[in-house]
Design an enzyme around this catalytic site. Structure first.
Site, mmCIF file in Angstrom:
data_model
loop_
_atom_site.group_PDB
_atom_site.id
_atom_site.type_symbol
_atom_site.label_atom_id
_atom_site.label_comp_id
_atom_site.label_asym_id
_atom_site.label_seq_id
_atom_site.Cartn_x
_atom_site.Cartn_y
_atom_site.Cartn_z
ATOM 1 N N LYS A 1 0.809 -1.220 0.000
ATOM 2 C CA LYS A 1 0.000 0.000 0.000
ATOM 3 C C LYS A 1 0.843 1.273 0.000
ATOM 4 O O LYS A 1 0.412 2.316 -0.520
ATOM 5 C CB LYS A 1 -0.947 0.008 1.193
ATOM 6 N N GLU B 1 -9.888 5.559 2.953
ATOM 7 C CA GLU B 1 -10.656 4.457 3.512
ATOM 8 C C GLU B 1 -9.685 3.312 3.764
ATOM 9 O O GLU B 1 -8.631 3.228 3.137
ATOM 10 C CB GLU B 1 -11.765 4.027 2.555
ATOM 11 N N SER C 1 1.657 -9.761 -0.715
ATOM 12 C CA SER C 1 1.308 -8.341 -0.641
ATOM 13 C C SER C 1 1.478 -7.711 0.731
ATOM 14 O O SER C 1 1.574 -6.490 0.846
ATOM 15 C CB SER C 1 -0.147 -8.149 -1.105
#
Length: 397
Positions: free
Chosen positions: A94, A116, A382
């Site tokens: 991210k 969010e 991830s």
């Protein structure tokens, strides 16, 4: 670097085939159009790209390793490589998008950042960059996710972000996104909405995919060094909204030698009524500003999603992934909760790596496909599993 429209199957209106577009309230038209123009400018601005890449190197710690998992490879009789996004600063992919998006917000003169988050990794990444650059940060998070992702909630607060628990709906990612959009509608002048995945109105899906494309760019270079060719036979990644998968697939989308595999969250089973398998169980519809595959009733009401993984608990999917599935370019496999848990325990005990629950869905694909001994299989790991320890421990046998 090439403009993403030269690589992604997207037109000037943000459509990937029949999916995509920008279905937004009038109050946001100017904001979204200004964002599109600013993004196109920054892609062509060497100073922006240089600052972004310097932060990826010196702050995030890129490139992330491409690791040959020898014991996992032996178990499955093929060559399994893990792209170690879990080793990035903040623990997931991210941060790649968060850095670029907040740099873009600063370039546009925005002073307030909203985001969010589901599992909390995007919220942590955004809060981290806002602390770095000195910008106000507000993160919307479903109350259910606040309860099950407390370590990330505490990290966001320590970084100076305001975390707003959302009590509507089933109190997860969809509901957090709804509240973030409402905030943006009320504060369009000074607020920049950092969307964490390849969802939302154009240009967000294209923009986030581009900012995550560093993943596949590094895979190409690292494979070239390791095996003498710059492409694998398979790239496997989990999808909720789809940002990590978009980054891992990006530079291979137009390479027919590479098979793309997306693992979506099956929950208790795709036919159980408790699932987040939006491609397998969804229908064409509009959610959060774009046309895509959405889990909905015949009269268009959203069906509440379920997954053991907070980051995959979303009733839709990014329009890029809807298009890749619709055209057959990507194979989509649903992975149930139990299958994801077992894949996580297996990686932990064979390789000493504790994956995020999201990433465990991608790892579980190894049990659902057959590979040849000479295949090169890259799985995008991830994120790391620190945030999911309470869940892992509660299910451990």
């Amino acid at each position: 670097m090439q403009h993403p429209a030269e690589i992604l199957p997207v037109d000037e209106k943000g459509f990937y085939g029949k999916f995509g577009g920008a279905y937004i309230p009038e109050i946001l038209y100017a904001n979204v159009d200004n964002l599109r123009k600013a993004f196109n400018e920054c892609v062509d601005d060497p100073s922006f790209i240089a600052e972004y890449e310097a932060l990826l190197r010196d702050y995030v710690g890129r490139p992330s390793p491409l690791y040959l998992a020898r014991r996992l490879s032996e178990l499955y009789g093929t060559n399994v490589y893990l792209k170690r996004e879990d080793l990035n600063h903040t623990g997931a992919h991210k941060i790649n998008n968060a850095i670029a998006s907040v740099l873009l917000a600063r370039r546009m003169g925005k002073t307030r950042i909203i985001a969010e988050t589901g599992a909390g990794q995007h919220g942590v990444a955004t809060a981290t960059v806002c602390a770095l650059l000195g910008l106000e940060c507000v993160v919307y998070m479903g109350a259910t996710d606040v309860a099950r992702q407390q370590p990330n909630v505490q990290r966001m607060k320590m970084l100076g972000a305001k975390v707003v628990p959302v009590e509507s709906g089933n109190k997860t990612l969809k509901d957090a996104t709804n509240e973030a959009i409402r905030d943006w509608c009320c504060n369009p002048r000074d607020t920049f909405y950092v969307i964490g995945s390849t969802v939302g109105p154009h240009p967000y899906p294209m923009m986030v995919a581009y900012f995550q494309s560093v993943i596949s760019r590094e895979i190409k270079s690292q494979l070239s060094d390791a095996i003498g060719r710059d492409y694998p036979d398979y790239v496997i990644a989990c999808i909720g909204g789809g940002s990590n998968a978009a980054g891992a697939f990006y530079h291979f989308i137009n390479d027919s030698r590479v098979r793309l595999v997306a693992a979506e969250a099956g929950g208790h089973g795709v036919d159980s009524g408790e699932t987040a398998a939006s491609i397998m169980r969804g229908h064409e519809g509009i959610i959060h500003g774009s046309r895509t595959m959405v889990m909905q009733t015949p009269d268009g009401q959203i069906v509440e999603p379920y997954s053991i993984s907070a980051g995959l608990d979303y009733p839709g999917v990014g329009p890029l992934h809807a298009h890749l599935a619709d055209t057959g370019r990507a194979k989509v496999i649903a992975v149930d909760d139990d299958e994801a848990l077992q894949a996580a325990y297996r990686l932990t005990r064979l390789e000493g790596i504790i994956p995020a629950l999201e990433s465990s869905h991608a790892l579980a694909v190894l049990d659902k496909m057959s590979f040849r001994p000479d295949d090169v299989v890259v799985i995008n790991l991830s994120g790391r599993g620190d945030k999911d320890m309470a869940t892992y421990i509660s299910h451990m046998q």
